[in-house]
Design a protein around this motif. Structure first.
Motif, PDB file in Angstrom:
ATOM      1  N   GLY A 259       0.788  -1.224   0.000  1.00  0.00           N
ATOM      2  CA  GLY A 259       0.000   0.000   0.000  1.00  0.00           C
ATOM      3  C   GLY A 259       0.818   1.271   0.000  1.00  0.00           C
ATOM      4  N   CYS A 260       2.117   1.152  -0.252  1.00  0.00           N
ATOM      5  CA  CYS A 260       2.930   2.356  -0.158  1.00  0.00           C
ATOM      6  C   CYS A 260       4.086   2.347  -1.147  1.00  0.00           C
ATOM      7  N   VAL A 261       4.713   3.501  -1.210  1.00  0.00           N
ATOM      8  CA  VAL A 261       5.891   3.708  -2.046  1.00  0.00           C
ATOM      9  C   VAL A 261       7.049   3.980  -1.093  1.00  0.00           C
ATOM     10  N   TYR A 262       8.183   3.336  -1.324  1.00  0.00           N
ATOM     11  CA  TYR A 262       9.363   3.526  -0.492  1.00  0.00           C
ATOM     12  C   TYR A 262      10.413   4.333  -1.239  1.00  0.00           C
ATOM     13  N   VAL A 263      10.972   5.325  -0.559  1.00  0.00           N
ATOM     14  CA  VAL A 263      12.008   6.180  -1.130  1.00  0.00           C
ATOM     15  C   VAL A 263      13.170   6.224  -0.139  1.00  0.00           C
ATOM     16  N   LYS A 264      14.392   6.068  -0.630  1.00  0.00           N
ATOM     17  CA  LYS A 264      15.565   6.115   0.263  1.00  0.00           C
ATOM     18  C   LYS A 264      15.847   7.530   0.750  1.00  0.00           C
ATOM     19  N   LYS A 265      15.801   8.505  -0.175  1.00  0.00           N
ATOM     20  CA  LYS A 265      16.015   9.910   0.201  1.00  0.00           C
ATOM     21  C   LYS A 265      15.319  10.805  -0.812  1.00  0.00           C
ATOM     22  N   LEU A 266      14.943  11.985  -0.385  1.00  0.00           N
ATOM     23  CA  LEU A 266      14.170  12.886  -1.240  1.00  0.00           C
ATOM     24  C   LEU A 266      14.906  13.261  -2.522  1.00  0.00           C
ATOM     25  N   GLU A 267      16.234  13.277  -2.474  1.00  0.00           N
ATOM     26  CA  GLU A 267      17.009  13.615  -3.677  1.00  0.00           C
ATOM     27  C   GLU A 267      16.811  12.597  -4.798  1.00  0.00           C
ATOM     28  N   ASP A 268      16.286  11.417  -4.458  1.00  0.00           N
ATOM     29  CA  ASP A 268      16.080  10.359  -5.446  1.00  0.00           C
ATOM     30  C   ASP A 268      14.814  10.547  -6.274  1.00  0.00           C
ATOM     31  N   VAL A 269      13.963  11.517  -5.890  1.00  0.00           N
ATOM     32  CA  VAL A 269      12.673  11.649  -6.567  1.00  0.00           C
ATOM     33  C   VAL A 269      12.442  13.061  -7.090  1.00  0.00           C
ATOM     34  N   ASP A 270      11.546  13.146  -8.063  1.00  0.00           N
ATOM     35  CA  ASP A 270      11.124  14.415  -8.638  1.00  0.00           C
ATOM     36  C   ASP A 270       9.997  14.962  -7.746  1.00  0.00           C
ATOM     37  N   LEU A 271      10.295  16.032  -7.014  1.00  0.00           N
ATOM     38  CA  LEU A 271       9.322  16.557  -6.055  1.00  0.00           C
ATOM     39  C   LEU A 271       8.073  17.105  -6.729  1.00  0.00           C
ATOM     40  N   SER A 272       8.170  17.555  -7.980  1.00  0.00           N
ATOM     41  CA  SER A 272       6.962  18.037  -8.658  1.00  0.00           C
ATOM     42  C   SER A 272       6.035  16.858  -8.973  1.00  0.00           C
ATOM     43  N   VAL A 273       6.600  15.708  -9.318  1.00  0.00           N
ATOM     44  CA  VAL A 273       5.786  14.512  -9.540  1.00  0.00           C
ATOM     45  C   VAL A 273       5.182  14.057  -8.215  1.00  0.00           C
ATOM     46  N   MET A 274       5.972  14.093  -7.133  1.00  0.00           N
ATOM     47  CA  MET A 274       5.444  13.716  -5.825  1.00  0.00           C
ATOM     48  C   MET A 274       4.261  14.606  -5.454  1.00  0.00           C
ATOM     49  N   ARG A 275       4.388  15.904  -5.692  1.00  0.00           N
ATOM     50  CA  ARG A 275       3.287  16.830  -5.397  1.00  0.00           C
ATOM     51  C   ARG A 275       2.036  16.472  -6.205  1.00  0.00           C
ATOM     52  N   GLN A 276       2.217  16.086  -7.457  1.00  0.00           N
ATOM     53  CA  GLN A 276       1.073  15.686  -8.285  1.00  0.00           C
ATOM     54  C   GLN A 276       0.411  14.426  -7.712  1.00  0.00           C
ATOM     55  N   LEU A 277       1.210  13.457  -7.296  1.00  0.00           N
ATOM     56  CA  LEU A 277       0.680  12.223  -6.719  1.00  0.00           C
ATOM     57  C   LEU A 277      -0.083  12.505  -5.423  1.00  0.00           C
ATOM     58  N   ILE A 278       0.462  13.383  -4.591  1.00  0.00           N
ATOM     59  CA  ILE A 278      -0.212  13.763  -3.342  1.00  0.00           C
ATOM     60  C   ILE A 278      -1.541  14.443  -3.664  1.00  0.00           C
ATOM     61  N   ALA A 279      -1.529  15.382  -4.622  1.00  0.00           N
ATOM     62  CA  ALA A 279      -2.749  16.106  -4.990  1.00  0.00           C
ATOM     63  C   ALA A 279      -3.819  15.153  -5.522  1.00  0.00           C
ATOM     64  N   MET A 280      -3.418  14.170  -6.326  1.00  0.00           N
ATOM     65  CA  MET A 280      -4.384  13.196  -6.852  1.00  0.00           C
ATOM     66  C   MET A 280      -5.062  12.457  -5.704  1.00  0.00           C
ATOM     67  N   ALA A 281      -4.268  12.014  -4.740  1.00  0.00           N
ATOM     68  CA  ALA A 281      -4.822  11.285  -3.588  1.00  0.00           C
ATOM     69  C   ALA A 281      -5.719  12.204  -2.756  1.00  0.00           C
ATOM     70  N   TRP A 282      -5.269  13.432  -2.550  1.00  0.00           N
ATOM     71  CA  TRP A 282      -6.018  14.369  -1.728  1.00  0.00           C
ATOM     72  C   TRP A 282      -7.372  14.705  -2.353  1.00  0.00           C
ATOM     73  N   ASN A 283      -7.404  14.823  -3.663  1.00  0.00           N
ATOM     74  CA  ASN A 283      -8.622  15.252  -4.370  1.00  0.00           C
ATOM     75  C   ASN A 283      -9.516  14.104  -4.808  1.00  0.00           C
ATOM     76  N   ARG A 284      -9.159  12.882  -4.464  1.00  0.00           N
ATOM     77  CA  ARG A 284      -9.978  11.735  -4.892  1.00  0.00           C
ATOM     78  C   ARG A 284     -11.389  11.852  -4.327  1.00  0.00           C
ATOM     79  N   THR A 285     -12.341  11.346  -5.058  1.00  0.00           N
ATOM     80  CA  THR A 285     -13.743  11.470  -4.651  1.00  0.00           C
ATOM     81  C   THR A 285     -14.345  10.154  -4.188  1.00  0.00           C
ATOM     82  N   ASP A 286     -13.584   9.075  -4.269  1.00  0.00           N
ATOM     83  CA  ASP A 286     -14.140   7.764  -3.906  1.00  0.00           C
ATOM     84  C   ASP A 286     -13.811   7.339  -2.478  1.00  0.00           C
ATOM     85  N   GLY A 287     -13.180   8.236  -1.717  1.00  0.00           N
ATOM     86  CA  GLY A 287     -12.829   7.813  -0.359  1.00  0.00           C
ATOM     87  C   GLY A 287     -12.861   8.945   0.606  1.00  0.00           C
TER      88      GLY A 287
END
Length: 134
Positions: free
Chosen positions: A106-134
């Motif tokens: 149920g989750c995504v594992y990241v070793k350190k923030l430098e390993d990821v694109d923070l703008s993509v992470m923000r998009q993923l968070i926004a999608m989850a936050w704005n979902r209408t089915d839960g």
């Protein structure tokens, strides 16, 4: 019934106790990113999960139900655990653009923030936050 529930422990107090120091600084940075995207203050869920918002869920059979944060993270010793970022089909299709990560049930594992694109992470968070089915 879910074992992980909101607590009254201050998030800042939890984050200041996280070790090692790199995991602590990533946790503080994640708290700010999640706060910016969701527009809400975090709450501790159980002893180690920093959650934002909540929704009520029930299994199809009705045998399991409870409340869970819409999005959450946990700065664990080995890696950062990110919750709610792979629950929707549009998130799954965007996930490969995140960077270096692994997946759990149920989750995504990241070793350190430098390993990821923070703008993509923000998009993923926004999608989850704005979902209408839960």
């Amino acid at each position: 019934m879910a074992k992980t529930k909101p607590t009254n422990v201050p998030v800042e107090e939890f984050l200041l106790g996280v070790v090692p120091p790199k995991r602590q600084s990533d946790g503080v940075a994640l708290a700010e990113i999640f706060r910016e995207v969701t527009g809400t203050e975090p709450v501790m869920w159980g002893p180690t999960m920093v959650g934002y918002g909540s929704f009520h869920y029930a299994s199809a059979s009705g045998s399991t139900e409870g409340d869970w944060p819409r999005v959450a993270f946990s700065p664990r010793k080995a890696q950062l655990s990110l919750y709610g970022l792979k629950d929707l089909p549009e998130q799954v299709s965007l996930l490969p653009q995140l960077g270096t990560y692994t997946e759990g049930v149920g989750c995504v594992y990241v070793k350190k923030l430098e390993d990821v694109d923070l703008s993509v992470m923000r998009q993923l968070i926004a999608m989850a936050w704005n979902r209408t089915d839960g």
